[in-house]
Each structure stands twice: as structure tokens, then as C-alpha cells.
Design an enzyme around this catalytic site. Sequence first.
Site, PDB file in Angstrom:
ATOM      1  N   GLN A  27       8.122   2.800   4.064  1.00 14.78           N
ATOM      2  CA  GLN A  27       9.407   2.603   3.397  1.00 14.78           C
ATOM      3  C   GLN A  27      10.454   3.567   3.949  1.00 14.78           C
ATOM      4  O   GLN A  27      10.187   4.755   4.119  1.00 14.78           O
ATOM      5  CB  GLN A  27       9.260   2.799   1.889  1.00 14.78           C
ATOM      6  CG  GLN A  27       8.433   1.726   1.198  1.00 14.78           C
ATOM      7  CD  GLN A  27       9.192   0.426   0.968  1.00 14.78           C
ATOM      8  OE1 GLN A  27      10.294   0.233   1.478  1.00 14.78           O
ATOM      9  NE2 GLN A  27       8.605  -0.471   0.202  1.00 14.78           N
ATOM     10  N   ASP A  45       2.453  -6.269  -2.441  1.00 12.32           N
ATOM     11  CA  ASP A  45       3.745  -5.837  -1.883  1.00 12.32           C
ATOM     12  C   ASP A  45       3.999  -6.675  -0.632  1.00 12.32           C
ATOM     13  O   ASP A  45       3.896  -6.185   0.490  1.00 12.32           O
ATOM     14  CB  ASP A  45       3.694  -4.344  -1.552  1.00 12.32           C
ATOM     15  CG  ASP A  45       5.047  -3.806  -1.078  1.00 12.32           C
ATOM     16  OD1 ASP A  45       6.048  -4.537  -1.171  1.00 12.32           O
ATOM     17  OD2 ASP A  45       5.093  -2.654  -0.615  1.00 12.32           O
ATOM     18  N   CYS A  49      10.563  -7.164  -2.250  1.00 13.56           N
ATOM     19  CA  CYS A  49      11.828  -6.855  -1.575  1.00 13.56           C
ATOM     20  C   CYS A  49      12.733  -8.079  -1.553  1.00 13.56           C
ATOM     21  O   CYS A  49      13.777  -8.072  -0.905  1.00 13.56           O
ATOM     22  CB  CYS A  49      11.578  -6.341  -0.158  1.00 13.56           C
ATOM     23  SG  CYS A  49      10.673  -7.495   0.884  1.00 13.56           S
TER      24      CYS A  49
END
EC number: 2.1.1.-
Length: 451
Positions: A283, A381, A408
Site C-alpha cells: 500500500q 482484498d 479499492c
Amino acid sequence: MLHKNDIIETEISDISHEGMGIAKVDGFVFFVENALPGEIIKMRVLKLRKRIGYGKVEEYLTTSPHRNEGLDYTYLRTGIADLGHLTYEQQLLFKQKQVADNLYKIAHISDVLVEPTLGMTIPLAYRNKAQVPVRRVDGQLETGFFRKNSHTLVSIEDYLIQEKEIDALINFTRDLLRKFDVKPYDEEQQSGLIRNLVVRRGHYTGQLMLVLVTTRPKIFRIDQMIEKLVSAFPSVVSIMQNINDRNSNVIFGKEFRTLYGSDTIEDQMLGNTYAISAQSFYQVNTEMAEKLYQKAIDFSDLNSEDIVIDAYSGIGTIGLSVAKQVKHVYGVEVVEKAVSDAKENATRNGITNSTYVADSAENAMAKWLKEGIKPTVIMVDPPRKGLTESFVYSAAQTKADKITYISCNSATMARDIKLFEELGYHLVKIQPVDLFPMTHHVECVALLVKA
């Protein structure tokens, strides 16, 4: 009848999910850069397509009280900060609404509170990674960003959202390349040597990696350049070369060479240490990633008997963050290098109750089910495209108590939540987190429980 280059007075009524102002004129919906709801503008018609149009602000007749007047509009034109013209408080509200709207429109959920977006105290200079093109502009080698929807380089020294030492290293390297007369890449001619600079920085360690992306292996006087780089930046522990001779927008080619030091840098995340290579998914906003992952851990409410599946596990940052609280973590990631990195990161942090495999998430899930592995919590994720239907079905078949979904892209997340709800899960919590201030992107974490 509207025509290209017409100038019309109109009011901006809304803002798109990408931060464009929306105006409705004569049956057309216009998208206008650098325009905010409530603003009255004179707009030039740039393009018309069926009932969609694109416009440009010629003059502001009134401006929004939520406009960030201090923004250099270079950051808008290049897309570095496509929401930077909006005050930060309003950016956080915009992102909360974006998540709520997608849940309602796509998943038909309106009875679950979307919490206020978790934001940064100082929403600038947060990125720990930079990828900048190198081109010739007005006869001189320059670094910067492409103007949106073009390959025209805009020269930049202060990138606004990157950590300042990264900016300094980029600018120093640019000056060195000029001094040593290194030829920048020319897309049209398919000539020149240096295509891109990629810089990574450990947020906590301060370690720096510089990657020189070149069209061919030989870099003249590279030893002298390296000597000057590490003398000026003692935090540089890795200088890599990547060779990319393809006519492509993809930044990296297949071949990496270590020119100086290690092929990784180290950083910490929630108390664990990770080795990060040039290609690792990590990230880009460490401070807010820790808040995102901690929120996912809090939502999961883990205990020492839990068996956790960490799907789309990358280099292990999520799974290894929870491993010491649970019985076992099973991680799956399709990129083999990331899986080997995750295993090394487990060893690096003294974690012995984790298993990582290279496979598609749905295949691994099916195999683990056949082996009698019964997860109590599944943490996902995925990339922007979200989960595959087959993965959602496989996850539901495990009858795991909880699905913790880090996203996201709230649109694909809403689509996946809709399917999970049809398969017996219920959304109970959702929290947007601002990992990308000044841009329209928003991360969020959602908790689904078995009904």
C-alpha cells in the site's frame, strides 16, 4: 442545437465519481474538469457524443465555498490530484457518499450506516512510491507526469502527494541524467535510453530504492552516477535496473538487475517487518493502510481458535498482521513471487502458523474445503475488478462466520456484497478509509456475517 466550441452559461449540478463537474444542457449531460456543484460557469463545448458532452471552463461567474483556491491546477491537469480542487473536509464527505450511493444503486442496501471517511491530519506528501516518466521537453531531459489522456509530459518538481525525500531523489537523479547526457526515451522514434524512474521508500525505515527503467542493458558511466547518488542520499539501499524494450505503456519489462545494494527495502506495518521489492504490491500510504488493516482486524473480532483465509494475500501484510491472534492463516495469491515473499516475511517475523500458496483464490478455496479446512473468517482484498463469482460461491460454501472485505473499488464491492447477501450473508458494517487524499479513489472495509 449545440455545436463544438459553443460557449454557454450553465450551473454545475453534481460531481462525478471521478471528480468531474456535471452540467445538464439541452438534453446533454456534460462532464467538466475543475468545476464544482453550485458553480455557475461559462463553458466551452469540447466534444459531443449522443447525449454525453465534455466541456471546459472558460470563466467562473460564481465559485463554490468548498473550492480549494490554493491548488496549482497542474495537479488537476495531470491527474495527480483530480479531487484537489475540493477542500479536504468535502473530499471525505464525497467519498462517504460515493460508497453509500454504490451500495444503494448496485446492492440495493440503504439500511446499513456508511461511517464517515477516516482521513489524514495532513493529506499531502503521503505516497511511499513514485513512478515518473522521463522525456525530452523543449530540448531538455525532464521528469514529471503526463497531461491527462495524453503522452505530453508536464515537468514537475513538487509532486504534492509523494513523500518529500522521494521528490528530492527524483529531481537529483534527473539532474544527474542531464549531466551525464543520458538520452530520454522518445515514444514516436522508439529511441533513447531512460524511460522511467521508480522510487520506493520505507515509511518507518526511511530506506530508499531507485529503479532505472531503460530500453537496453548498457548505461554508460553508471558507476559514477551511483557513487554520486548514494553520496547525496545515504538512505538509498537499493538501485535497480529494469530493461523494457517493448513499445508499451507497461512500466516494467521482465528483466531486473541489481546495480547497487539489495534488491529490496524494508518497512514496518502494524509491528511486522516486510521486504519490499520493485514489483511488490504494498500500500502506497503506510499511515492510512495501517488504519485500514486495523479496522479490518477490529471488524473481524478474532480469537485464538479462528482459522483465517487471507485471499489475494500479496506479500502477506494482512494475514501476517493477524497471525499471532489466531490459530492459523491460509493465504492465497496468484503471483508466485508475492507468495515466496509472504513466506519469507512470515519467517522474518517469527510466524509459524501461516500457509501461503500460489493459485487463484477460488481454486485454493475449493482445495482447502476438500482437505477439511474450515475457515471461521475469510479476509479478502481483491484488485479493482473485485471478486469472481466462483470465488464468492466458494467462500459461501465454507460457511465461514464472517467475511471481511477490503476494497479499492466500492462499485465492484457493492456488486459482490449483493451476491453474498443472496447466498446467506448480511452486511453489518462498512467504513471508508482515505488512502488516496486529493484523488477520487477511496478504500473501504466491510463486514459480512453469516445470517
